[in-house]
Write an enzyme that holds these catalytic residues in place. Structure first.
Site, PDB file in Angstrom:
ATOM      1  N   GLU A   1       0.388  -1.413   0.420  1.00 60.93           N
ATOM      2  CA  GLU A   1       0.079   0.086  -0.408  1.00 60.93           C
ATOM      3  C   GLU A   1       0.760   1.096   0.314  1.00 60.93           C
ATOM      4  O   GLU A   1       0.636   2.316  -0.960  1.00 60.93           O
ATOM      5  CB  GLU A   1      -0.705   0.051   0.872  1.00 60.93           C
ATOM      6  CG  GLU A   1      -2.229  -1.245   1.362  1.00 60.93           C
ATOM      7  CD  GLU A   1      -1.204  -2.288   2.574  1.00 60.93           C
ATOM      8  OE1 GLU A   1       0.070  -2.234   1.694  1.00 60.93           O
ATOM      9  OE2 GLU A   1      -2.380  -3.619   2.699  1.00 60.93           O
TER      10      GLU A   1
ATOM     11  N   CYS B   1      -2.685  -3.928   6.923  1.00 61.32           N
ATOM     12  CA  CYS B   1      -1.753  -4.921   8.894  1.00 61.32           C
ATOM     13  C   CYS B   1      -2.669  -3.446   9.263  1.00 61.32           C
ATOM     14  O   CYS B   1      -2.980  -1.808   9.214  1.00 61.32           O
ATOM     15  CB  CYS B   1      -0.768  -4.445   8.106  1.00 61.32           C
ATOM     16  SG  CYS B   1       0.318  -3.457   8.491  1.00 61.32           S
TER      17      CYS B   1
ATOM     18  N   ARG C   1      20.680 -24.306  -9.420  1.00 60.09           N
ATOM     19  CA  ARG C   1      21.499 -24.026 -10.567  1.00 60.09           C
ATOM     20  C   ARG C   1      20.031 -23.458 -11.265  1.00 60.09           C
ATOM     21  O   ARG C   1      19.796 -24.183 -12.399  1.00 60.09           O
ATOM     22  CB  ARG C   1      22.167 -25.234 -10.894  1.00 60.09           C
ATOM     23  CG  ARG C   1      22.935 -24.830  -9.500  1.00 60.09           C
ATOM     24  CD  ARG C   1      24.261 -26.610  -9.540  1.00 60.09           C
ATOM     25  NE  ARG C   1      23.667 -27.856 -10.415  1.00 60.09           N
ATOM     26  CZ  ARG C   1      22.578 -29.119  -9.735  1.00 60.09           C
ATOM     27  NH1 ARG C   1      23.040 -28.196  -7.896  1.00 60.09           N
ATOM     28  NH2 ARG C   1      22.289 -29.527  -9.807  1.00 60.09           N
TER      29      ARG C   1
HETATM   30  C1  AOF Z   1      -0.209  -4.999   4.590  1.00 57.79           C
HETATM   31  N1  AOF Z   1       0.661  -4.617   3.534  1.00 57.79           N
HETATM   32  O1  AOF Z   1       2.280  -5.513   1.909  1.00 57.79           O
HETATM   33  C2  AOF Z   1       2.411  -7.080   3.844  1.00 57.79           C
HETATM   34  C3  AOF Z   1       1.480  -7.028   5.286  1.00 57.79           C
HETATM   35  O2  AOF Z   1       7.236  -6.576  10.245  1.00 57.79           O
HETATM   36  P1  AOF Z   1       5.788  -5.584   9.502  1.00 57.79           P
HETATM   37  O3  AOF Z   1       5.350  -4.135   9.814  1.00 57.79           O
HETATM   38  O4  AOF Z   1       6.644  -5.824   7.558  1.00 57.79           O
HETATM   39  O5  AOF Z   1       4.677  -6.648   9.246  1.00 57.79           O
HETATM   40  C4  AOF Z   1       4.440  -7.644   8.517  1.00 57.79           C
HETATM   41  C5  AOF Z   1       2.887  -8.179   8.680  1.00 57.79           C
HETATM   42  O6  AOF Z   1       2.213  -7.642   8.345  1.00 57.79           O
HETATM   43  C6  AOF Z   1       2.963 -10.017   7.821  1.00 57.79           C
HETATM   44  O7  AOF Z   1       2.456 -10.954   8.998  1.00 57.79           O
HETATM   45  C7  AOF Z   1       1.654 -10.065   7.807  1.00 57.79           C
HETATM   46  O8  AOF Z   1       0.559  -9.438   8.121  1.00 57.79           O
HETATM   47  C8  AOF Z   1       1.665  -7.969   7.564  1.00 57.79           C
HETATM   48  N2  AOF Z   1       1.727  -8.105   5.912  1.00 57.79           N
HETATM   49  N3  AOF Z   1       0.212  -6.171   5.292  1.00 57.79           N
HETATM   50  O9  AOF Z   1      -0.831  -4.511   5.049  1.00 57.79           O
HETATM   51  C9  AOF Z   1       1.784  -5.381   2.444  1.00 57.79           C
HETATM   52  N4  AOF Z   1       3.199  -7.135   3.684  1.00 57.79           N
HETATM   53 ZN    ZN Z   2       1.023  -2.809   5.651  1.00 57.89          ZN
END
Ligand code: AOF
Ligand code: ZN
Length: 364
Positions: free
Chosen positions: A53, A76, A208
């Site tokens: 995002e 998140c 490889r």
């Molecule tokens: C999102 N967008 O592109 C991703 C999410 O340690 P951090 O801050 O990178 O958080 C990792 C956690 O965030 C991962 O376990 C999952 O719950 C979420 N990943 N969320 O909104 C993203 N990669």
């Molecule tokens: Zn996020």
């Protein structure tokens, strides 16, 4: 395909391009659409780096106002290595958010969606949900079980043999199929084989790729009696870490010699059926290993199958017939008496690699 599905498919394709590069994080793609025009796109490229995002909003700038955000995983809500995306979405001015699937991470698990709804943003969840869950099958499994995602991979002949009756097996499948295996190795954190495979084939278990690059997964050898020869390729060929799984009472002098070669050990207790694989899987996950490519042999494959530890099957089938009463089959060590005791799987896809095919299947 309606508009929502179209843009979500694009977001899923963006996410898929980072498969195997984001561990332990999921792959995530985001697309921002304003008045029918794509204003921003983003991919989560690597754990520790900004989420999808963040990149998409950076690209969209002021076009985010009143736009729709398509994102393959719920934004998140927690402070991990990066700040919560839900807050960013809330402040961006988007009018509508379309989410493919909820984040199974217990730190998020619906809270991101609630933040958006509470802010008066229109939220729709479940567009191309099955595809999104498949794409993050490894991450979802990790979150739900605290164990690595185990993929059982093998190449067999059309009559189900892994080798001839003399044990010869180079090669069952052709070049294209073998190339696809190296692409798989590049995506996973670890490859696991039994000591029988090391003694019989002396594989190097490295990645490889003819186009160069690629990452070597950690090599894990199940070796309860510590029989691995010091001159085995998994010991001698550098560039990949090797973990030997053995018992605490393994000969100390041999362990010292192997340690000098950079080999590390994991001690796992034995149970009636061999090394305790569930305990091993939990230990590997604690060490940060999120997925394991199980590359044989047939005894180790059978142990994983019996323990219910196989999460996915990738089965290469070559258009060759070998016969052989005692030739090895993929799960020789498993003995089922009647058909109702068979392990049931469901086929999910078939692909072609040169003259060979690959079946993808999942436990039922
Ligand atoms: C999102 N967008 O592109 C991703 C999410 O340690 P951090 O801050 O990178 O958080 C990792 C956690 O965030 C991962 O376990 C999952 O719950 C979420 N990943 N969320 O909104 C993203 N990669
Ligand atoms: Zn996020």
């Amino acid at each position: 395909m309606n508009d929502d599905q179209y843009y979500m498919k694009l977001a899923l394709d963006l996410a898929a391009s980072a498969k195997g590069k984001t561990n332990p994080n999921p792959v995530v793609g985001a697309v921002i659409v304003k008045d029918g025009v794509i204003a921003g796109t983003g991919i989560h490229r690597k754990a520790g780096e900004p989420h999808a995002e963040v990149h998409a909003f950076k690209m969209a700038g002021e076009y985010a106002e009143g736009a729709t955000l398509y994102v393959t995983l719920e934004p998140c809500s927690h402070y991990g290595k990066t700040p919560p995306c839900a807050n960013l979405v809330k402040e961006s001015g988007v009018r509508r958010v379309v989410v493919a699937t909820q984040d199974p991470n217990p730190e998020v698990a619906g809270r991101g969606i609630s933040i958006l709804k509470d802010a008066g943003i229109e939220v729709e969840v479940g567009v191309l949900e099955k595809e999104a869950q498949r794409l993050n099958e490894r991450f979802i499994h990790n979150m739900l079980t605290d164990r690595p995602f185990v993929i059982s991979k093998y190449a067999m002949t059309l009559d189900g043999k892994l080798a001839t009756h003399t044990g010869h097996s180079k090669w069952i499948t052709g070049e294209e199929a073998r190339h696809s295996v190296h692409l798989l190795r590049d995506e996973v954190d670890a490859i696991l084989v039994g000591i029988g495979t090391v003694l019989a084939d002396d594989p190097s278990l490295t990645t490889r790729l003819p186009e160069g690059g690629g990452k070597n997964p950690i090599r894990i050898i199940l070796d309860s009696e510590l029989r691995v020869p010091l001159d085995a390729k998994v010991v001698q060929v550098s560039g990949a870490k090797t973990l030997v799984v053995t018992q605490e009472n393994a000969p100390a002098d041999k362990m010292d010699l192997l340690r000098e070669k950079g080999i590390e050990f994991i001690f796992v207790p034995k149970n009636e059926t061999g090394l305790n694989l569930k305990a091993l899987m939990e230990e590997l996950y604690k060490k940060g290993i999120t997925d394991v490519l199980l590359e044989g042999g047939s005894e180790v494959n059978a142990s994983f199958l019996r323990e219910g530890l196989i999460d996915k099957y990738l089965i290469y089938i070559a258009p060759k017939l070998l016969g052989g009463r005692n030739s090895l089959t993929p799960y020789t060590g498993m003995n089922v008496d009647t058909m109702d005791e068979a392990m049931d799987v469901s086929f999910s896809g078939v692909e072609t690699f040169g003259e060979d095919i690959r079946i993808t299947a999942y436990p039922k």
